[in-house]
Design a protein around this motif. Structure first.
Motif, mmCIF file in Angstrom:
data_model
loop_
_atom_site.group_PDB
_atom_site.id
_atom_site.type_symbol
_atom_site.label_atom_id
_atom_site.label_comp_id
_atom_site.label_asym_id
_atom_site.label_seq_id
_atom_site.Cartn_x
_atom_site.Cartn_y
_atom_site.Cartn_z
ATOM 1 N N LEU A 1 -71.705 49.163 2.657
ATOM 2 C CA LEU A 1 -72.930 49.862 3.054
ATOM 3 C C LEU A 1 -72.722 51.372 2.990
ATOM 4 O O LEU A 1 -73.583 52.116 2.523
ATOM 5 C CB LEU A 1 -73.346 49.454 4.465
ATOM 6 C CG LEU A 1 -73.730 47.986 4.685
ATOM 7 C CD1 LEU A 1 -74.120 47.756 6.142
ATOM 8 C CD2 LEU A 1 -74.863 47.565 3.774
ATOM 9 N N LEU B 1 -80.314 52.215 0.922
ATOM 10 C CA LEU B 1 -79.801 50.848 0.907
ATOM 11 C C LEU B 1 -80.786 49.956 0.161
ATOM 12 O O LEU B 1 -81.985 50.257 0.123
ATOM 13 C CB LEU B 1 -79.625 50.331 2.345
ATOM 14 C CG LEU B 1 -78.489 50.957 3.148
ATOM 15 C CD1 LEU B 1 -78.593 50.565 4.623
ATOM 16 C CD2 LEU B 1 -77.127 50.536 2.604
ATOM 17 N N THR C 1 -72.445 52.185 11.242
ATOM 18 C CA THR C 1 -71.811 51.147 10.425
ATOM 19 C C THR C 1 -70.435 50.764 10.947
ATOM 20 O O THR C 1 -69.668 50.108 10.237
ATOM 21 C CB THR C 1 -71.710 51.615 8.961
ATOM 22 O OG1 THR C 1 -71.152 52.934 8.911
ATOM 23 C CG2 THR C 1 -73.082 51.648 8.313
#
Length: 322
Positions: A2, A12, A152
């Motif tokens: 990611l 994304l 993340t």
């Protein structure tokens, strides 16, 4: 992955097509789905055709790139043709970092600019045409900054931790402290906590509408240890020693590993982790908060900027850690 997507493209995908691996059903990944509003489609089990696009990409990568590198193992399919002069074990010369950037160059500068038979144009041209047709969709852009890196990071087990007024939040068997925990309003409150996977000496707690850094009470003892290394350390210590209790803290595991011979697991793992750490930190995807400077000359954060360690009761009076 990611982080790498956002680092490269500032966005994304709208949809992830995934197999049924456990990591894609875990709480952390589903939390990312809600935070960044993307969809997930799981491939049906035992139906390989649903992954044909990616499987074909793997095949092209092997055929055009991997199998043309010195030290590739394609020849080992035919054992009788392997002699000392062509044995891949004697020709291996690619480090992780070299291989990464070589693969990146092939994918982004060679494959991406060649005409694709199914598209009638190169993949890069197809992407640019799609952008012109569908629009840039600025509202879908994701800023690659400190907040995104923390978002993340993996969540603590359970997602939240209760604040102790004297010691902070407990994580990995140790307590982590931030000066904000001195406020009575936070005592006994549950706060969201995330762990830096590349440095377990710090975690990040959601306090007053922002992610604030918390420092382990055993900061100097732990060293810059990654979660992966901690897990390997746990397995090794449990194998060699019958632990007196089931949930040892991170710093206890590190100390026990030093007491034994760590070479049995360190040689195999430390080399890989050192290469991964160097690569990810070079790309800006590694440790979120740099190490404090040492010897007065190395770059890093100012030690004075770190939250003070929590007070500890010694002999009926409060003192502080050195």
């Amino acid at each position: 992955v990611l982080r790498d997507m956002v680092r490269r493209h500032g966005r994304l995908p709208g949809t992830f097509v995934l197999d049924n691996g456990r990591e894609f059903h875990c709480r952390d990944f589903l939390w990312q789905k809600k935070a960044y509003s993307f969809d997930i489609r799981y491939r049906p089990a035992a139906k390989a055709r649903f992954g044909s696009v990616m499987e074909r990409m793997f095949g092209v990568t092997n055929q055009e790139f991997i199998h043309n590198l010195d030290g590739n193992t394609k020849i080992t399919r035919h054992v009788r043709s392997v002699v000392k002069s062509v044995n891949p074990k004697n020709l291996a010369e690619w480090s992780l970092e070299w291989l990464y950037f070589a693969l990146e160059y092939w994918a982004t500068e060679i494959y991406d600019t060649q005409e694709h038979a199914a598209l009638g144009m190169s993949p890069r041209q197809a992407m640019e045409a799609g952008m012109k047709t569908s629009g840039q969709r600025v509202n879908r852009l994701v800023r690659y900054d400190r907040t995104f890196l923390i978002m993340t990071c993996p969540m603590a087990e359970g997602g939240t931790r209760k604040v102790s007024k004297a010691r902070g939040v407990k994580l990995l068997g140790d307590y982590y402290w931030n000066e904000a925990f001195r406020r009575p309003a936070l005592w006994g409150a549950d706060v969201e906590v995330k762990i830096d996977p590349w440095d377990i000496r710090v975690c990040y707690a959601w306090i007053d509408g922002e992610w604030q850094i918390c420092i382990s009470q055993h900061y100097s003892q732990l060293g810059q240890l990654a979660l992966t290394e901690l897990k390997a350390c746990t397995v090794e210590v449990r194998r060699k020693k019958s632990l007196s209790h089931k949930s040892p803290s991170a710093h206890e595991l590190v100390e026990w590993a030093k007491a034994f011979d760590p070479a049995n697991f360190k040689d195999a793992l430390a080399m890989r982790m050192a290469a991964m750490r160097a690569l990810n930190e070079g790309l800006g995807m590694g440790v979120i908060t740099p190490q404090p400077p040492q010897n007065g000359g190395l770059p890093g954060i100012n030690p004075a900027a770190l939250p003070h360690t929590p007070p500890v009761r010694l002999g009926g009076r409060f003192s502080k850690h050195s």
